[in-house]
Design an enzyme around this catalytic site. Structure first.
Site, PDB file in Angstrom:
ATOM      1  N   GLN A 218     -14.549  10.356   7.428  1.00 48.25           N
ATOM      2  CA  GLN A 218     -14.965   9.039   6.945  1.00 48.25           C
ATOM      3  C   GLN A 218     -15.062   7.993   8.048  1.00 48.25           C
ATOM      4  O   GLN A 218     -15.471   6.863   7.792  1.00 48.25           O
ATOM      5  CB  GLN A 218     -13.994   8.562   5.859  1.00 48.25           C
TER       6      GLN A 218
ATOM      7  N   ARG B 226     -10.370   2.702  -9.709  1.00 48.81           N
ATOM      8  CA  ARG B 226     -11.723   2.649 -10.249  1.00 48.81           C
ATOM      9  C   ARG B 226     -11.767   2.999 -11.735  1.00 48.81           C
ATOM     10  O   ARG B 226     -12.775   2.751 -12.403  1.00 48.81           O
ATOM     11  CB  ARG B 226     -12.638   3.563  -9.428  1.00 48.81           C
TER      12      ARG B 226
ATOM     13  N   TYR C 173       0.851  -1.188   0.000  1.00 46.19           N
ATOM     14  CA  TYR C 173       0.000   0.000   0.000  1.00 46.19           C
ATOM     15  C   TYR C 173       0.891   1.244   0.000  1.00 46.19           C
ATOM     16  O   TYR C 173       1.347   1.708   1.033  1.00 46.19           O
ATOM     17  CB  TYR C 173      -0.919   0.022   1.215  1.00 46.19           C
TER      18      TYR C 173
ATOM     19  N   ARG D 266     -15.381  -0.215  -3.076  1.00 49.61           N
ATOM     20  CA  ARG D 266     -14.635   0.931  -3.566  1.00 49.61           C
ATOM     21  C   ARG D 266     -15.483   2.192  -3.670  1.00 49.61           C
ATOM     22  O   ARG D 266     -15.376   2.981  -4.590  1.00 49.61           O
ATOM     23  CB  ARG D 266     -13.966   0.585  -4.908  1.00 49.61           C
TER      24      ARG D 266
END
Length: 336
Positions: free
Chosen positions: A292, A235, A66, A216
């Protein structure tokens, strides 16, 4: 020998090998690494981690790939500045990269070096859960498992898991090392894990870490037909976000939103609850901004009914009869 995930409740699960139970919502930090998500702000990411912990999250899932180490480094900085009880850290091994090109590599020496590198980046002495990110078909599974068993005996890791393994591959793995968890894609739209892996997890008293529970962002309630994705955002290559399928999935989202509204819940909470009600599951809540993680607990302390599940199945059957699984994310095998 099998490590068991025990004491499953609506909100918590005990993963054997860890000294205490964990919330059934964990923080996923793929986006925090920046790579394939259009970049990330480190200061916001650290604040996000701190806020997630303040909201009850006590398991953070990361991986070297990541951001090519960046996510682990950010998590390490966030841990260092936490003054209260620190969360458990789950990370991964078994992927290597060369000039930004990722490939599977689970050779024992790579596994050991990966753990050492992760310990350094995270600034910790022990990793709570070490997971093999993807199966490496060029390395015997028993060799990978045996090296992780050694690292566990040395106290460098507490529990062992795999990710994206088939049930047959996990059976082989268990011959050389105990398995506590399996991490796999699972959400309302991507459900192969529900049939292929979850039964094995249940039968072996393991826990399943569900990645991508919001697909996603499709199930966040914030993506619309006018949403655009830039840079290296994955995406841009996900078929669900391309015409004509994008419109089909958004129609399903609209109906799912109506169902959530009827229950007085957000679509996001409905999507997470769907994962949690399937069994011994932990939903990985991906976030990179503090706002979030403010609604984490909205998915706890309630359940979907059998009728709710039937309604969801009907919505999918009418709108997405030919569902797309996230196979596009699988990294290639190593060349040598």
């Amino acid at each position: 020998m099998i490590i068991m995930a025990q004491s499953l409740t609506n909100n918590e699960i005990q993963i054997s090998g860890l000294p205490s139970s964990v919330l059934r919502i964990a923080l996923g930090t793929w986006a925090i690494g920046g790579w394939m998500w259009g970049g990330s702000d480190d200061n916001l990411a650290i604040k996000t981690i701190h806020d997630a912990v303040a909201n009850g999250i006590n398991l953070i899932d990361t991986a070297p790939v990541y951001g090519f180490g960046h996510s682990e480094e950010v998590v390490g900085k966030a841990l260092a500045s936490l003054t209260d009880k620190k969360p458990f850290i789950a990370t991964k091994v078994g992927l290597s990269w060369d000039n930004g090109k990722v490939y599977r590599d689970s050779r024992p020496e790579i596994i050991r070096q990966g753990i050492e590198d992760s310990l350094r980046r995270l600034g910790v002495d022990t990793i709570a859960l070490a997971q093999v990110h993807w199966p490496d078909n060029k390395t015997p599974i028993e060799d990978t498992a045996a090296e992780l068993a050694k690292l566990r005996q040395e106290g460098k890791i507490l529990s062992i898991g795999v990710s994206n393994y088939s049930a047959d591959q996990m059976k082989v793995f268990q011959q050389a090392a105990p398995l506590a968890t399996s991490q796999d894609p699972l959400n309302i739209f991507e459900r192969a894990t529900e049939k292929n892996t979850l039964p094995f997890v249940k039968e072996n008293d393991m826990a399943l870490l569900a990645y991508g529970p919001l697909c996603r962002g499709l199930l966040s309630g914030k993506i619309t037909a006018s949403s655009t994705f830039t840079g290296d955002d994955l995406r841009k290559t996900d078929p669900k976000f391309q015409a004509p399928r994008f419109e089909q999935y958004l129609k399903a989202v609209t109906e799912l939103q109506a169902l959530a509204d009827s229950k007085g819940k957000s679509l996001l909470a409905l999507a997470i609850r769907w994962v949690l009600d399937l069994g011994p599951t932990i939903a990985l809540w991906g976030a990179r901004k503090p706002e979030q993680v403010t609604n984490i607990r909205d998915a706890l302390d309630w359940s979907l009914s059998a009728d709710d599940y039937r309604k969801i199945d009907d919505i999918l059957a009418r709108n997405t009869p030919d569902p797309i699984e996230p196979t596009f994310m699988a990294p290639p095998e190593r060349q040598a």
